[in-house]
Design a protein around this motif. Structure first.
Motif, mmCIF file in Angstrom:
data_model
loop_
_atom_site.group_PDB
_atom_site.id
_atom_site.type_symbol
_atom_site.label_atom_id
_atom_site.label_comp_id
_atom_site.label_asym_id
_atom_site.label_seq_id
_atom_site.Cartn_x
_atom_site.Cartn_y
_atom_site.Cartn_z
ATOM 1 N N ARG A 44 -89.420 -4.194 -28.870
ATOM 2 C CA ARG A 44 -88.468 -5.274 -29.142
ATOM 3 C C ARG A 44 -88.147 -6.140 -27.936
ATOM 4 O O ARG A 44 -87.520 -7.189 -28.079
ATOM 5 N N GLY A 47 -88.109 -11.172 -25.523
ATOM 6 C CA GLY A 47 -87.423 -12.427 -25.812
ATOM 7 C C GLY A 47 -86.160 -12.567 -24.988
ATOM 8 O O GLY A 47 -85.874 -11.760 -24.108
ATOM 9 N N ASP A 50 -80.447 -12.835 -27.107
ATOM 10 C CA ASP A 50 -80.109 -12.967 -28.522
ATOM 11 C C ASP A 50 -81.246 -12.458 -29.404
ATOM 12 O O ASP A 50 -81.003 -11.772 -30.404
ATOM 13 N N GLU A 51 -82.472 -12.789 -29.031
ATOM 14 C CA GLU A 51 -83.633 -12.351 -29.805
ATOM 15 C C GLU A 51 -83.796 -10.840 -29.735
ATOM 16 O O GLU A 51 -84.099 -10.184 -30.740
ATOM 17 N N SER A 54 -81.084 -9.104 -31.814
ATOM 18 C CA SER A 54 -81.392 -9.286 -33.232
ATOM 19 C C SER A 54 -82.435 -8.280 -33.702
ATOM 20 O O SER A 54 -82.299 -7.676 -34.778
ATOM 21 N N THR A 170 -95.776 -12.093 -24.687
ATOM 22 C CA THR A 170 -94.879 -13.224 -24.434
ATOM 23 C C THR A 170 -95.316 -13.986 -23.194
ATOM 24 O O THR A 170 -95.280 -15.223 -23.155
#
Length: 214
Positions: A44, A47, A50-51, A54, A170
């Motif tokens: 996870r 990002g 916030d990402e 989430s 990423t």
């Protein structure tokens, strides 16, 4: 040969995930949400905050819950000693060697800029970074090339002379969006699928191997 090295931070320069996992699980537990395993966090991360929150909350990721956990995590993380967060072995020597070759160095990360600067001041204070571009809610985060574009403009070098060094998909997307080459390191939080991406210029096992590109 390259003249500008732009580094990702977490998983590339610093091993920070253990302290992130500890404090996120504390924040989740304090608010009666399920905690996650180390591997679940690795899936996870990448990002902006916030990402990440989430994804951590999964089907409970309402705006209210995201703000709740983000705020709780922020408080816990700020107060924690972060004793597990250190540069990866060989990173300091790599940065010193690059500096001795007059290579410009910068950092572009989705971690908040003040947090990056705190770690750099504590552990890499002898290294002169041209710029540190962390997450700023007023600008798009990685994989947007916004941060890289700012760094390249300040460095005043052609795109061909810059290279982005990271550890996950990423970072590959960020480099591709910026139109610069990308090196992926194996000591971070990536996986074989990332290493096999055709856009990657090279995959390295040890920090010293990065010198081959300069």
């Amino acid at each position: 040969m390259k003249r500008l090295a732009i580094f990702d931070f977490d998983g590339t320069l610093f091993n920070t995930v253990d302290d992130v996992v500890i404090n996120f699980n504390r924040a989740l537990k304090a608010n009666n949400f399920p905690t996650l395993t180390y591997d679940e966090y690795i899936e996870r991360l990448g990002g902006n905050i916030d990402e990440v929150v989430s994804l951590i909350l999964n089907d409970q990721n309402t705006p209210e819950n995201i703000e709740l956990i983000k705020e709780e995590f922020g408080k816990l993380y700020a107060k924690s000693k972060k004793e597990n967060s250190l540069p990866f072995p060989g990173i300091l020597n790599l940065l010193k060697d690059l500096e001795s070759r007059n290579v410009l160095m910068a950092i572009n990360s989705n971690r908040l800029t003040p947090s990056i600067k705190m770690f750099v001041e504590n552990s890499l204070c002898d290294i002169d970074f041209l710029e540190i571009e962390g997450y700023n809610p007023d600008f798009p985060s990685k994989p947007s090339p916004c941060g890289i574009n700012k760094i390249i403009k300040k460095a005043d070098v052609p795109l061909d002379d810059a290279i982005y060094i990271g550890d996950t998909k990423t970072d590959i997307k960020t480099a591709r969006n910026a139109g610069i080459d990308c090196i992926i390191v194996k000591w971070g939080y990536g996986n074989q699928k990332d290493y096999d991406d055709e856009y990657v210029l090279g995959v390295v096992d040890e920090p010293s191997e990065i010198l081959n590109y300069f």
